[in-house]
Design an enzyme around this catalytic site. Sequence first.
Site, PDB file in Angstrom:
ATOM      1  N   HIS A 156       1.003  -5.843 -12.237  1.00 51.82           N
ATOM      2  CA  HIS A 156       1.120  -5.649 -10.797  1.00 51.82           C
ATOM      3  C   HIS A 156       2.205  -4.596 -10.568  1.00 51.82           C
ATOM      4  O   HIS A 156       3.389  -4.866 -10.776  1.00 51.82           O
ATOM      5  CB  HIS A 156       1.529  -6.958 -10.097  1.00 51.82           C
ATOM      6  N   PHE A 157       1.808  -3.394 -10.170  1.00 53.12           N
ATOM      7  CA  PHE A 157       2.772  -2.311  -9.968  1.00 53.12           C
ATOM      8  C   PHE A 157       3.097  -2.081  -8.485  1.00 53.12           C
ATOM      9  O   PHE A 157       3.820  -1.153  -8.142  1.00 53.12           O
ATOM     10  CB  PHE A 157       2.288  -1.030 -10.629  1.00 53.12           C
ATOM     11  N   ARG A 158       2.536  -2.907  -7.589  1.00 57.05           N
ATOM     12  CA  ARG A 158       3.001  -3.075  -6.194  1.00 57.05           C
ATOM     13  C   ARG A 158       2.764  -1.888  -5.267  1.00 57.05           C
ATOM     14  O   ARG A 158       3.178  -1.963  -4.100  1.00 57.05           O
ATOM     15  CB  ARG A 158       4.497  -3.430  -6.180  1.00 57.05           C
ATOM     16  N   ASN A 213      -3.749  -6.907  -5.514  1.00 53.56           N
ATOM     17  CA  ASN A 213      -3.047  -7.552  -4.390  1.00 53.56           C
ATOM     18  C   ASN A 213      -1.865  -6.699  -3.919  1.00 53.56           C
ATOM     19  O   ASN A 213      -0.712  -7.121  -3.939  1.00 53.56           O
ATOM     20  CB  ASN A 213      -2.614  -8.971  -4.748  1.00 53.56           C
ATOM     21  N   HIS A 222      -8.088 -15.474 -11.520  1.00 58.67           N
ATOM     22  CA  HIS A 222      -6.914 -16.351 -11.467  1.00 58.67           C
ATOM     23  C   HIS A 222      -7.470 -17.742 -11.184  1.00 58.67           C
ATOM     24  O   HIS A 222      -7.987 -18.008 -10.096  1.00 58.67           O
ATOM     25  CB  HIS A 222      -5.962 -15.909 -10.356  1.00 58.67           C
ATOM     26  N   HIS A 244      -4.341 -15.412 -17.845  1.00 59.30           N
ATOM     27  CA  HIS A 244      -3.111 -16.187 -18.083  1.00 59.30           C
ATOM     28  C   HIS A 244      -3.343 -17.688 -18.302  1.00 59.30           C
ATOM     29  O   HIS A 244      -2.884 -18.524 -17.519  1.00 59.30           O
ATOM     30  CB  HIS A 244      -2.070 -15.950 -16.988  1.00 59.30           C
ATOM     31  N   ASP A 287       1.002  -9.876 -17.305  1.00 57.80           N
ATOM     32  CA  ASP A 287       1.102 -10.323 -15.914  1.00 57.80           C
ATOM     33  C   ASP A 287       2.432  -9.860 -15.311  1.00 57.80           C
ATOM     34  O   ASP A 287       3.085 -10.606 -14.573  1.00 57.80           O
ATOM     35  CB  ASP A 287       0.935 -11.833 -15.792  1.00 57.80           C
ATOM     36  N   HIS A 335       9.641  -8.735  -8.753  1.00 57.05           N
ATOM     37  CA  HIS A 335      10.286  -8.924  -7.453  1.00 57.05           C
ATOM     38  C   HIS A 335      11.746  -8.538  -7.625  1.00 57.05           C
ATOM     39  O   HIS A 335      12.282  -8.545  -8.744  1.00 57.05           O
ATOM     40  CB  HIS A 335      10.185 -10.377  -6.993  1.00 57.05           C
TER      41      HIS A 335
END
Length: 443
Positions: free
Chosen positions: A64-66, A96, A181, A234, A304, A308
């Site tokens: 997840h590189f946002r 996401n 997921h 995962h 994964d 944050h």
Amino acid sequence: MAMTYDLILTGGTVVNHDGEGQRDIGVKGGRVAAIGDLSRASAGETIDCRGLHILPGVIDSQVHFREPGLEHKEDLETGSRAAVLGGVTAVFEMPNTNPLTTSEATLADKVRRGSGRMHCDFAFWVGGTRDNARDVGELERLPGAAGIKVFMGSSTGDLLVEDDEGVASILRNTRRRAAFHSEDEFRLRERLGERIEGDPSSHPIWRDEIAALRCTERLVRIARDVRARIHVLHISTAEEILFLEQHKDVATCEATPHHLTLSADDYLRLGTLIQMNPPVRASRHRDGVWHGIAQGIVDVLGSDHAPHTLAEKAKPYPASPSGMTGVQTLVPIMLDHVNAGRLTLQRFVDLSSHGPQRIFGMARKGRIAAGYDADFTIVDMKRRETITNAQAGSKAGWTPYDGRQVTGWPVGTVIRGSRVMWEGEIVTAGQGKAVEFSEALPA
């Protein structure tokens, strides 16, 4: 007549389809051109790999590189910087973000943002929803698409398809392998009261092993009913491993380094830093996932990587967000497990290179073989290092493994014949390209 190459890697121990052995590798036009004794050949650049192992480029199929929308946590440049510093040559990034990656336009925007800017090669998962269920067969074949990803349990972001019919409506239209997921959202809602304010160790009690197993059982049943291929992300429970052993015809699965390394005992020391979905659980589940590694039930590794800020993670549970960094530490953590005898180096290569190529149908990636992209993860299996926050390439700037000593370290990252990282320094500007897939090759 002596052959001439763009690049020769000399004297390293190559781990590929032949096993392990000392061989040279010649590269031309960004692809492997020859493997063997190239002592009489010449090249524009030579990398001396004596004492090192040359692995097929490591592929992290869940990060997840946002970007876009959450760039204060991470972006495509910083996330890929962390990847290549850790020896990772390609990543599959998750949908996401804000906006969600659920359409041709949002996928194309990510591909544009990543091209020539990311340090590694890339593909992007497209989120499957009720609204785009009819279109997923076209979306999964677009340039840069890793496939379709569905959240059956709520996690970071707004993508959620929790009911059987919603999942079936997506899978009826997929042709490639779709990723999930797998946590039962209905049970998660029922058990919200199990969370204890300020106590992150209650996280795996709330999101318990029954929520994971129940959802995976539902998912396999749906996949069989609609004749679809699925990938369970995962895996975190011993029970899921035993269940999936019986369903390898339709289901592949992924393990993460944190589910193989950490346990519920670590909440006392690390608190919300290891708060993840699905959770880090009791040690018996960690042992169960290792059983899946040993028996060949687990197909791939994924970090994964879900960063944050430390300020966000410092909020009292359950206000704290789930997710931790991981793309930069995947290789050293797993090489340490290799040196500890928990898996062989060849099994690590199978999980991190051959596996993604095999189950996702990556074109010219995942092997050291003539005609394949010259992607290499070069490692020193004897090197002892301590993982620290100061090494982090991620914008988040922290790792749950801060202070952990490991044996086995990535010293070089080569992507399409270009040395991108060497000895902890990025030596080539971002030149990332979209990965191609055999089931979605351009006409």
